[in-house]
Design an enzyme around this catalytic site. Sequence first.
Site, PDB file in Angstrom:
ATOM      1  N   SER A 124     -13.387   4.849   8.688  1.00  0.00           N
ATOM      2  CA  SER A 124     -12.007   4.433   8.947  1.00  0.00           C
ATOM      3  C   SER A 124     -11.033   5.346   8.215  1.00  0.00           C
ATOM      4  O   SER A 124     -11.352   5.882   7.141  1.00  0.00           O
ATOM      5  CB  SER A 124     -11.837   3.005   8.434  1.00  0.00           C
ATOM      6  OG  SER A 124     -10.476   2.675   8.348  1.00  0.00           O
ATOM      7  N   TYR A 148     -13.140  -3.684   1.614  1.00  0.00           N
ATOM      8  CA  TYR A 148     -13.551  -3.205   2.946  1.00  0.00           C
ATOM      9  C   TYR A 148     -13.576  -1.673   2.970  1.00  0.00           C
ATOM     10  O   TYR A 148     -14.560  -1.043   3.360  1.00  0.00           O
ATOM     11  CB  TYR A 148     -12.598  -3.738   4.029  1.00  0.00           C
ATOM     12  CG  TYR A 148     -12.716  -2.977   5.322  1.00  0.00           C
ATOM     13  CD1 TYR A 148     -13.866  -3.094   6.105  1.00  0.00           C
ATOM     14  CD2 TYR A 148     -11.701  -2.110   5.760  1.00  0.00           C
ATOM     15  CE1 TYR A 148     -14.000  -2.355   7.287  1.00  0.00           C
ATOM     16  CE2 TYR A 148     -11.819  -1.386   6.927  1.00  0.00           C
ATOM     17  CZ  TYR A 148     -12.971  -1.520   7.686  1.00  0.00           C
ATOM     18  OH  TYR A 148     -13.100  -0.789   8.845  1.00  0.00           O
ATOM     19  N   LYS A 152     -16.733   1.419   3.310  1.00  0.00           N
ATOM     20  CA  LYS A 152     -16.759   2.608   4.192  1.00  0.00           C
ATOM     21  C   LYS A 152     -16.956   3.869   3.363  1.00  0.00           C
ATOM     22  O   LYS A 152     -17.768   4.733   3.696  1.00  0.00           O
ATOM     23  CB  LYS A 152     -15.460   2.710   4.995  1.00  0.00           C
ATOM     24  CG  LYS A 152     -15.258   1.597   6.004  1.00  0.00           C
ATOM     25  CD  LYS A 152     -16.314   1.644   7.086  1.00  0.00           C
ATOM     26  CE  LYS A 152     -16.196   0.521   8.084  1.00  0.00           C
ATOM     27  NZ  LYS A 152     -17.395   0.325   8.891  1.00  0.00           N
TER      28      LYS A 152
HETATM   29  P1  NAD Z   1     -15.803  -6.048  15.629  1.00  0.00           P
HETATM   30  O1  NAD Z   1     -15.785  -7.085  14.550  1.00  0.00           O
HETATM   31  O2  NAD Z   1     -15.184  -6.377  16.928  1.00  0.00           O
HETATM   32  O3  NAD Z   1     -17.316  -5.565  15.887  1.00  0.00           O
HETATM   33  C1  NAD Z   1     -18.296  -5.531  14.860  1.00  0.00           C
HETATM   34  C2  NAD Z   1     -19.525  -6.250  15.410  1.00  0.00           C
HETATM   35  O4  NAD Z   1     -20.555  -6.218  14.406  1.00  0.00           O
HETATM   36  C3  NAD Z   1     -19.263  -7.722  15.750  1.00  0.00           C
HETATM   37  O5  NAD Z   1     -19.686  -7.978  17.072  1.00  0.00           O
HETATM   38  C4  NAD Z   1     -20.093  -8.503  14.729  1.00  0.00           C
HETATM   39  O6  NAD Z   1     -20.587  -9.708  15.279  1.00  0.00           O
HETATM   40  C5  NAD Z   1     -21.185  -7.502  14.389  1.00  0.00           C
HETATM   41  N1  NAD Z   1     -21.794  -7.632  13.052  1.00  0.00           N
HETATM   42  C6  NAD Z   1     -21.165  -7.712  11.852  1.00  0.00           C
HETATM   43  N2  NAD Z   1     -22.090  -7.790  10.871  1.00  0.00           N
HETATM   44  C7  NAD Z   1     -23.320  -7.746  11.467  1.00  0.00           C
HETATM   45  C8  NAD Z   1     -24.648  -7.799  10.992  1.00  0.00           C
HETATM   46  N3  NAD Z   1     -24.934  -7.918   9.680  1.00  0.00           N
HETATM   47  N4  NAD Z   1     -25.677  -7.742  11.886  1.00  0.00           N
HETATM   48  C9  NAD Z   1     -25.414  -7.639  13.207  1.00  0.00           C
HETATM   49  N5  NAD Z   1     -24.164  -7.595  13.725  1.00  0.00           N
HETATM   50  C10 NAD Z   1     -23.141  -7.653  12.856  1.00  0.00           C
HETATM   51  O7  NAD Z   1     -15.149  -4.728  15.005  1.00  0.00           O
HETATM   52  P2  NAD Z   1     -14.667  -3.401  15.726  1.00  0.00           P
HETATM   53  O8  NAD Z   1     -13.192  -3.385  15.714  1.00  0.00           O
HETATM   54  O9  NAD Z   1     -15.393  -3.216  16.998  1.00  0.00           O
HETATM   55  O10 NAD Z   1     -15.160  -2.336  14.644  1.00  0.00           O
HETATM   56  C11 NAD Z   1     -16.418  -1.688  14.750  1.00  0.00           C
HETATM   57  C12 NAD Z   1     -16.624  -0.834  13.520  1.00  0.00           C
HETATM   58  O11 NAD Z   1     -15.531   0.084  13.395  1.00  0.00           O
HETATM   59  C13 NAD Z   1     -16.656  -1.628  12.213  1.00  0.00           C
HETATM   60  O12 NAD Z   1     -17.614  -1.031  11.345  1.00  0.00           O
HETATM   61  C14 NAD Z   1     -15.257  -1.446  11.657  1.00  0.00           C
HETATM   62  O13 NAD Z   1     -15.224  -1.540  10.257  1.00  0.00           O
HETATM   63  C15 NAD Z   1     -14.934  -0.026  12.116  1.00  0.00           C
HETATM   64  N6  NAD Z   1     -13.484   0.232  12.232  1.00  0.00           N
HETATM   65  C16 NAD Z   1     -12.707  -0.592  13.008  1.00  0.00           C
HETATM   66  C17 NAD Z   1     -11.337  -0.367  13.079  1.00  0.00           C
HETATM   67  C18 NAD Z   1     -10.428  -1.291  13.884  1.00  0.00           C
HETATM   68  O14 NAD Z   1      -9.220  -1.266  13.667  1.00  0.00           O
HETATM   69  N7  NAD Z   1     -10.948  -2.080  14.832  1.00  0.00           N
HETATM   70  C19 NAD Z   1     -10.756   0.716  12.410  1.00  0.00           C
HETATM   71  C20 NAD Z   1     -11.581   1.560  11.654  1.00  0.00           C
HETATM   72  C21 NAD Z   1     -12.949   1.297  11.576  1.00  0.00           C
END
Ligand code: NAD
Length: 332
Positions: A124, A148, A152
Amino acid sequence: MKILVTGGCGFIGSHTCCELLDNNYEVVVIDNLSNSKEDVIDKIKKITNKDLKFYKGDLCDKELVDKIFKNENIDAVIHFAGLKAVGESVKKPLLYYRNNFDSTLTLLEVMCKYNCKKLVFSSSATVYGNPKTLPIKEDFPLKTTNPYGSTKLYIEGILKDLYNSDHEWSIAVLRYFNPIGAHKSYLIGENPNDIPNNLMPYIVKVATGKLEQLSIFGNDYNTIDGTGVRDYIHVVDLAIGHIKAIELINKEKGIDFYNLGTGHGYSVLEIVKTFEKVNNVKVNYKITDRRPGDIDACYADCSYALKKLNFKATKTIEEMVKDSYEYAKRNS
Ligand code: NAD
Ligand code: UDP
């Protein structure tokens, strides 16, 4: 090529599954549904008219992860699974460290066991902290301000150590800026159950009448209109970035870090105004105090992703706000 997508039912993961299937990759998903719903799998199948395999379970469950690698002959992994709410991470740091580290370490150990050494990791822009200059380049100093972000940053460090110990690994670390929008089918998108933390889901809830008013966190930042500036990227563009990353790690060994953004910054007020104009809807808002920990402005220098991954985001801010609203209207 068969790809394991961890967290594949989530917002970015589900869109990436669609791009992978459209590009003829085989897809296996593991998700514990802690922040998503199982019906996303059927929606991905419907959108792509292709099949994929789903394992409902936790990435911290080593027996399950081992079983997946034993059964599936995985060639590469895209690792999205993780908890991602900044505010919650401040209140429950141990939950965040436990889930995000345990799941990643379990995954990496099993990948080593099965000699699968190709990985794309979701990082991120939060790892840059409060940058001294803009736009942000990948070699800027790294610093986090909440648990958080620390998960990362530390995982990036773990991946560097892993590569240093074994040069057979190919690892692409993708630092996302602010993903918004939804798939053009409007079957998948972002639909948080709780009160949203992020700007776009909050705007959408106000526009659809689920919440009364948006609070704009501060109008005294050093930006064009005083409100915070961010680099919003359409989630489908972001998903395509993962295909480019898979193509690269399939060709080259090493570890590298890439900004995935558009390179353009928009203020909160610009987003609200564009949303209102494009969608012909009013968004009630008030200006409130700054949110602790927020920075003035953040946008990417995208030249390295263009050069190395041949990735360039193409969707406009108008498309992003339209797709966010359309998805919410049909799914709330
Ligand atoms: P999201 O919460 O929609 O998707 C993450 C998925 O991981 C969810 O479906 C959740 O059920 C699953 N999950 C969490 N812990 C788990 C575990 N221990 N075992 C199995 N499944 C698990 O989030 P997103 O927005 O799709 O983000 C995806 C990735 O990108 C994450 O790592 C997040 O930190 C990173 N990210 C997101 C953003 C944003 O703004 N959306 C920005 C930067 C980075
Ligand atoms: N923001 C806001 N009201 C909200 C949520 C966010 O004014 O209800 C602002 C926030 O201060 C920041 C921008 O919108 O300037 C983007 O915030 P978000 O939480 O979506 O992303 P991040 O701050 O993590 O980049």
